[in-house]
Design a protein around this motif. Sequence first.
Motif, PDB file in Angstrom:
ATOM      1  N   ARG A  39       0.829  -1.212   0.000  1.00  0.00           N
ATOM      2  CA  ARG A  39       0.000   0.000   0.000  1.00  0.00           C
ATOM      3  C   ARG A  39       0.863   1.261   0.000  1.00  0.00           C
ATOM      4  N   ILE A  40       1.931   1.248   0.771  1.00  0.00           N
ATOM      5  CA  ILE A  40       2.833   2.401   0.799  1.00  0.00           C
ATOM      6  C   ILE A  40       3.507   2.575  -0.554  1.00  0.00           C
ATOM      7  N   ALA A  52       4.487   5.849  -5.372  1.00  0.00           N
ATOM      8  CA  ALA A  52       4.963   5.667  -6.749  1.00  0.00           C
ATOM      9  C   ALA A  52       4.894   6.984  -7.534  1.00  0.00           C
ATOM     10  N   GLY A  53       6.026   7.374  -8.100  1.00  0.00           N
ATOM     11  CA  GLY A  53       6.102   8.579  -8.912  1.00  0.00           C
ATOM     12  C   GLY A  53       6.150   9.874  -8.121  1.00  0.00           C
ATOM     13  N   ARG A  54       6.283   9.809  -6.830  1.00  0.00           N
ATOM     14  CA  ARG A  54       6.299  11.015  -5.990  1.00  0.00           C
ATOM     15  C   ARG A  54       7.679  11.187  -5.371  1.00  0.00           C
ATOM     16  N   SER A  55       7.977  12.418  -4.981  1.00  0.00           N
ATOM     17  CA  SER A  55       9.226  12.677  -4.252  1.00  0.00           C
ATOM     18  C   SER A  55       9.005  13.856  -3.312  1.00  0.00           C
ATOM     19  N   GLY A  56       9.978  14.057  -2.447  1.00  0.00           N
ATOM     20  CA  GLY A  56       9.915  15.176  -1.514  1.00  0.00           C
ATOM     21  C   GLY A  56       8.694  15.110  -0.622  1.00  0.00           C
ATOM     22  N   LEU A  74       6.552  11.987   1.114  1.00  0.00           N
ATOM     23  CA  LEU A  74       6.461  11.881   2.564  1.00  0.00           C
ATOM     24  C   LEU A  74       5.006  11.789   3.010  1.00  0.00           C
ATOM     25  N   VAL A  75       4.158  12.668   2.499  1.00  0.00           N
ATOM     26  CA  VAL A  75       2.747  12.679   2.891  1.00  0.00           C
ATOM     27  C   VAL A  75       2.056  11.398   2.431  1.00  0.00           C
ATOM     28  N   ALA A  76       2.330  10.974   1.196  1.00  0.00           N
ATOM     29  CA  ALA A  76       1.714   9.740   0.694  1.00  0.00           C
ATOM     30  C   ALA A  76       2.153   8.539   1.520  1.00  0.00           C
ATOM     31  N   PHE A  77       3.434   8.470   1.845  1.00  0.00           N
ATOM     32  CA  PHE A  77       3.981   7.383   2.667  1.00  0.00           C
ATOM     33  C   PHE A  77       3.305   7.386   4.042  1.00  0.00           C
ATOM     34  N   THR A 103      11.533   3.543   2.520  1.00  0.00           N
ATOM     35  CA  THR A 103      11.853   4.623   3.450  1.00  0.00           C
ATOM     36  C   THR A 103      13.141   5.321   3.031  1.00  0.00           C
ATOM     37  N   TYR A 104      14.171   4.539   2.775  1.00  0.00           N
ATOM     38  CA  TYR A 104      15.457   5.132   2.389  1.00  0.00           C
ATOM     39  C   TYR A 104      15.357   5.837   1.042  1.00  0.00           C
ATOM     40  N   GLY A 105      14.602   5.280   0.111  1.00  0.00           N
ATOM     41  CA  GLY A 105      14.420   5.936  -1.185  1.00  0.00           C
ATOM     42  C   GLY A 105      13.771   7.297  -1.034  1.00  0.00           C
TER      43      GLY A 105
END
Length: 193
Positions: free
Chosen positions: A68-69, A74-78, A82-85, A125-127
């Motif tokens: 799910r995480i 997927a396709g997000r950064s910054g 963080l918010v999606a995770f 997490t590390y990514g």
Amino acid sequence: MVRAGLTAEKLTAAAAALADEAGLEKVTLSALARHFGVKDASLYSHVKNLRELRVRIALLAADDMTDRIAAAVAGRSGKDALVAFADAYRDYALAHPGRYAATQQQLAPEEVGDAPGFVRSVELTYGMLRAYGLTEPDLTDAGRLLRSTFHGYIHLELSGGFGHSRPVADSWARSLDALHQLLENWPSRHQSS
């Protein structure tokens, strides 16, 4: 005689459902035997003991939660990642409190092995944290900060520990804003000495 069709996977799924409904501490071999209409002893053909069953719940939950995480980030950064995770993490824990509790128990390396859910969780997490420019040992430190923040918040939320009238979801969003700011301004190692 073992009831036909009973497997370790079916026991694990039933135990996970029971954990979500009644709490991880209520998951016992006797409760599962009653659920399946068999004698306790017949379950030992499928699982060695209660500890193995609870580890199996943790591995099942880690796989599901990580999937799910991964889909959420997927396709997000910054900050978006963080918010999606964080939201996927929290949503899973609130929807499956017993399974989530199983993932928080201390597991020995030989119990986890190369379980894909736990391995992928660290990788995700590390990514996400590398997008903030972090490297070791800061990756580990920031990962621990995120996990402890998420877990503490969720634990308090599940136990009714937030009594203030401000909506819990609003505080969660502001906490993520603060974590994003912190990660963008992570102190260098010479600053923290």
